[in-house]
Design a protein around this motif. Structure first.
Motif, PDB file in Angstrom:
ATOM      1  N   PHE A  23       0.833  -1.199   0.000  1.00  0.00           N
ATOM      2  CA  PHE A  23       0.000   0.000   0.000  1.00  0.00           C
ATOM      3  C   PHE A  23       0.871   1.252   0.000  1.00  0.00           C
ATOM      4  N   LEU A  24       0.370   2.279  -0.672  1.00  0.00           N
ATOM      5  CA  LEU A  24       1.154   3.498  -0.807  1.00  0.00           C
ATOM      6  C   LEU A  24       0.260   4.713  -0.589  1.00  0.00           C
ATOM      7  N   ARG A  25       0.714   5.588   0.280  1.00  0.00           N
ATOM      8  CA  ARG A  25       0.018   6.871   0.497  1.00  0.00           C
ATOM      9  C   ARG A  25       0.471   7.833  -0.596  1.00  0.00           C
ATOM     10  N   ILE A  26      -0.470   8.303  -1.416  1.00  0.00           N
ATOM     11  CA  ILE A  26      -0.102   9.190  -2.529  1.00  0.00           C
ATOM     12  C   ILE A  26      -0.764  10.564  -2.419  1.00  0.00           C
ATOM     13  N   HIS A  27      -1.567  10.719  -1.381  1.00  0.00           N
ATOM     14  CA  HIS A  27      -2.345  11.950  -1.245  1.00  0.00           C
ATOM     15  C   HIS A  27      -2.736  12.073   0.221  1.00  0.00           C
ATOM     16  N   ARG A  28      -2.990  13.284   0.657  1.00  0.00           N
ATOM     17  CA  ARG A  28      -3.419  13.505   2.038  1.00  0.00           C
ATOM     18  C   ARG A  28      -4.666  12.683   2.358  1.00  0.00           C
ATOM     19  N   SER A  29      -5.481  12.409   1.348  1.00  0.00           N
ATOM     20  CA  SER A  29      -6.759  11.726   1.567  1.00  0.00           C
ATOM     21  C   SER A  29      -6.833  10.325   0.967  1.00  0.00           C
ATOM     22  N   VAL A  74      -2.699   8.022 -10.441  1.00  0.00           N
ATOM     23  CA  VAL A  74      -2.821   6.584 -10.659  1.00  0.00           C
ATOM     24  C   VAL A  74      -4.260   6.276 -11.049  1.00  0.00           C
ATOM     25  N   GLN A  75      -4.434   5.192 -11.779  1.00  0.00           N
ATOM     26  CA  GLN A  75      -5.756   4.746 -12.204  1.00  0.00           C
ATOM     27  C   GLN A  75      -6.037   3.401 -11.562  1.00  0.00           C
ATOM     28  N   ILE A  76      -7.142   3.322 -10.787  1.00  0.00           N
ATOM     29  CA  ILE A  76      -7.594   2.068 -10.204  1.00  0.00           C
ATOM     30  C   ILE A  76      -9.038   1.871 -10.642  1.00  0.00           C
ATOM     31  N   GLY A  77      -9.274   0.866 -11.467  1.00  0.00           N
ATOM     32  CA  GLY A  77     -10.607   0.703 -12.033  1.00  0.00           C
ATOM     33  C   GLY A  77     -10.945   1.911 -12.880  1.00  0.00           C
ATOM     34  N   GLN A  78     -12.092   2.538 -12.593  1.00  0.00           N
ATOM     35  CA  GLN A  78     -12.504   3.741 -13.308  1.00  0.00           C
ATOM     36  C   GLN A  78     -12.143   5.014 -12.548  1.00  0.00           C
ATOM     37  N   THR A  79     -11.417   4.868 -11.442  1.00  0.00           N
ATOM     38  CA  THR A  79     -11.110   6.011 -10.579  1.00  0.00           C
ATOM     39  C   THR A  79      -9.685   6.503 -10.793  1.00  0.00           C
ATOM     40  N   THR A  80      -9.547   7.811 -11.016  1.00  0.00           N
ATOM     41  CA  THR A  80      -8.226   8.445 -11.128  1.00  0.00           C
ATOM     42  C   THR A  80      -7.945   9.187  -9.828  1.00  0.00           C
ATOM     43  N   ILE A  81      -6.800   8.897  -9.238  1.00  0.00           N
ATOM     44  CA  ILE A  81      -6.439   9.499  -7.951  1.00  0.00           C
ATOM     45  C   ILE A  81      -5.164  10.315  -8.129  1.00  0.00           C
ATOM     46  N   PRO A  82      -5.197  11.601  -7.757  1.00  0.00           N
ATOM     47  CA  PRO A  82      -4.008  12.442  -7.938  1.00  0.00           C
ATOM     48  C   PRO A  82      -2.914  12.140  -6.923  1.00  0.00           C
ATOM     49  N   VAL A  83      -1.684  12.419  -7.322  1.00  0.00           N
ATOM     50  CA  VAL A  83      -0.528  12.302  -6.429  1.00  0.00           C
ATOM     51  C   VAL A  83      -0.116  13.716  -6.038  1.00  0.00           C
ATOM     52  N   THR A  84      -0.066  13.998  -4.753  1.00  0.00           N
ATOM     53  CA  THR A  84       0.302  15.342  -4.309  1.00  0.00           C
ATOM     54  C   THR A  84       1.802  15.423  -4.004  1.00  0.00           C
ATOM     55  N   GLU A  85       2.303  16.625  -3.972  1.00  0.00           N
ATOM     56  CA  GLU A  85       3.743  16.884  -3.832  1.00  0.00           C
ATOM     57  C   GLU A  85       4.324  16.236  -2.584  1.00  0.00           C
ATOM     58  N   GLN A  86       3.568  16.245  -1.510  1.00  0.00           N
ATOM     59  CA  GLN A  86       4.037  15.712  -0.230  1.00  0.00           C
ATOM     60  C   GLN A  86       4.426  14.235  -0.318  1.00  0.00           C
ATOM     61  N   GLY A 103       7.861   8.808  -2.396  1.00  0.00           N
ATOM     62  CA  GLY A 103       7.499   7.392  -2.377  1.00  0.00           C
ATOM     63  C   GLY A 103       6.918   6.947  -3.704  1.00  0.00           C
ATOM     64  N   PHE A 104       6.145   7.830  -4.331  1.00  0.00           N
ATOM     65  CA  PHE A 104       5.540   7.506  -5.609  1.00  0.00           C
ATOM     66  C   PHE A 104       6.593   7.380  -6.709  1.00  0.00           C
ATOM     67  N   ALA A 105       7.640   8.186  -6.623  1.00  0.00           N
ATOM     68  CA  ALA A 105       8.710   8.146  -7.618  1.00  0.00           C
ATOM     69  C   ALA A 105       9.372   6.769  -7.655  1.00  0.00           C
ATOM     70  N   GLU A 106       9.487   6.126  -6.487  1.00  0.00           N
ATOM     71  CA  GLU A 106      10.075   4.790  -6.420  1.00  0.00           C
ATOM     72  C   GLU A 106       9.188   3.779  -7.133  1.00  0.00           C
ATOM     73  N   LEU A 107       7.884   3.932  -6.948  1.00  0.00           N
ATOM     74  CA  LEU A 107       6.945   3.049  -7.647  1.00  0.00           C
ATOM     75  C   LEU A 107       7.023   3.261  -9.159  1.00  0.00           C
ATOM     76  N   LEU A 108       7.062   4.518  -9.560  1.00  0.00           N
ATOM     77  CA  LEU A 108       7.153   4.845 -10.974  1.00  0.00           C
ATOM     78  C   LEU A 108       8.426   4.262 -11.578  1.00  0.00           C
ATOM     79  N   LYS A 109       9.515   4.344 -10.855  1.00  0.00           N
ATOM     80  CA  LYS A 109      10.792   3.812 -11.296  1.00  0.00           C
ATOM     81  C   LYS A 109      10.723   2.308 -11.537  1.00  0.00           C
ATOM     82  N   ASN A 110      10.050   1.602 -10.608  1.00  0.00           N
ATOM     83  CA  ASN A 110       9.901   0.145 -10.744  1.00  0.00           C
ATOM     84  C   ASN A 110       9.072  -0.224 -11.965  1.00  0.00           C
ATOM     85  N   TRP A 111       8.050   0.582 -12.253  1.00  0.00           N
ATOM     86  CA  TRP A 111       7.222   0.329 -13.426  1.00  0.00           C
ATOM     87  C   TRP A 111       8.037   0.529 -14.705  1.00  0.00           C
ATOM     88  N   LEU A 112       8.869   1.576 -14.711  1.00  0.00           N
ATOM     89  CA  LEU A 112       9.683   1.860 -15.900  1.00  0.00           C
ATOM     90  C   LEU A 112      10.785   0.815 -16.078  1.00  0.00           C
TER      91      LEU A 112
END
Length: 250
Positions: free
Chosen positions: A203-209, A225-237, A241-250
């Motif tokens: 699990f990864l926290r990508i947003h305050r909410s 990120v896209q999960i099903g039909q839902t798009t969830i924004p990644v905030t600067e904070q 952590g998200f960059a590491e996930l993106l790196k693994n995908w690439l």
């Protein structure tokens, strides 16, 4: 298994009725019955064997809500649970906030009482099993499922964490969106509290909410990120952590 309990109610008839219901229930053991909150609180402090309280909310000296808040500060919350009994349904939310196991609205019958008592039995059985189960029962190569036990509609619900698509944090509540379920589960807790209970790699926290289940991400961009039909924004904070996930995908 016998559950040690006390009854606390300043109405003599209600106290007598609850006591009789407890005595009719094979897996409950009535330690004592008290006509006011102060005596009940004293008993709780003096007797660590007490596990369950059938507690009236509106009492003159010490209300049930106040007593419950004191119990929360004792460090016994996990092993000492409360079933509220009251004639006033406007206290339901307050009871939920102090994590009551159940809420009985007067006048209630033995069937209603038995339903609440069974919830308590299920809870303490689960607690006992979790304390007695050694973590090394399964071989290291065997994947072990992880579960959350959440309060949903005054019931303790078992949630397989692998089924969690994402979690949305509200002010005092969180919504858990599960695989194959149309409606999310709503539970009174904080996003931070859930984050601490979840496996970090899964699990990864990508947003305050928002916390997302990594295995359920269908696609991603540098900012969402896209999960099903839902798009969830990644905030600067949470970009690091998200960059590491993106790196693994690439």
């Amino acid at each position: 298994m016998k559950i040690n309990c006390i009854a606390v109610d300043d109405e003599p008839f209600a106290l007598s009725l609850i006591s009789s219901y407890v005595e009719k229930t094979p897996f409950l053991n009535l330690v004592a019955a008290y006509s006011n909150g102060v005596e009940g609180l004293k008993s709780i402090h003096e007797n660590p064997a007490i596990q369950l309280i059938f507690l009236d909310i509106r009492m003159a000296d010490l209300s049930g809500i106040e007593l419950a808040r004191i119990v929360e500060q004792t460090g016994r919350k996990k092993h000492l649970r409360i079933v509220f009994t009251t004639a006033y349904d406007q206290y339901a939310l307050e009871g939920f906030k102090v994590d009551a196991l159940d809420y009985l609205l007067k006048p209630f019958n033995f069937v209603d009482f038995s339903r609440a008592a069974t919830k308590a039995y299920d809870y303490f059985t689960m607690l006992e099993n979790s304390m007695n189960t050694a973590p090394a029962v399964l071989p290291p190569s065997t994947p072990q499922k992880k579960y959350l036990y959440l309060k949903v509609d005054y019931q303790l619900q078992k949630v397989d964490t692998s089924e969690i698509l994402y979690i949305e944090g509200l002010k005092d509540y969180v919504k858990l969106y599960l695989k194959g379920e149309e409606k999310p589960l709503l539970t009174l807790t904080s996003l931070k509290s859930l984050e601490e209970k979840l496996n970090a790699p899964a699990f990864l926290r990508i947003h305050r909410s928002y916390i997302v289940g990594v295995e359920h991400i269908r696609s991603l961009t540098k900012n969402s990120v896209q999960i099903g039909q839902t798009t969830i924004p990644v905030t600067e904070q949470y970009k690091e952590g998200f960059a590491e996930l993106l790196k693994n995908w690439l």
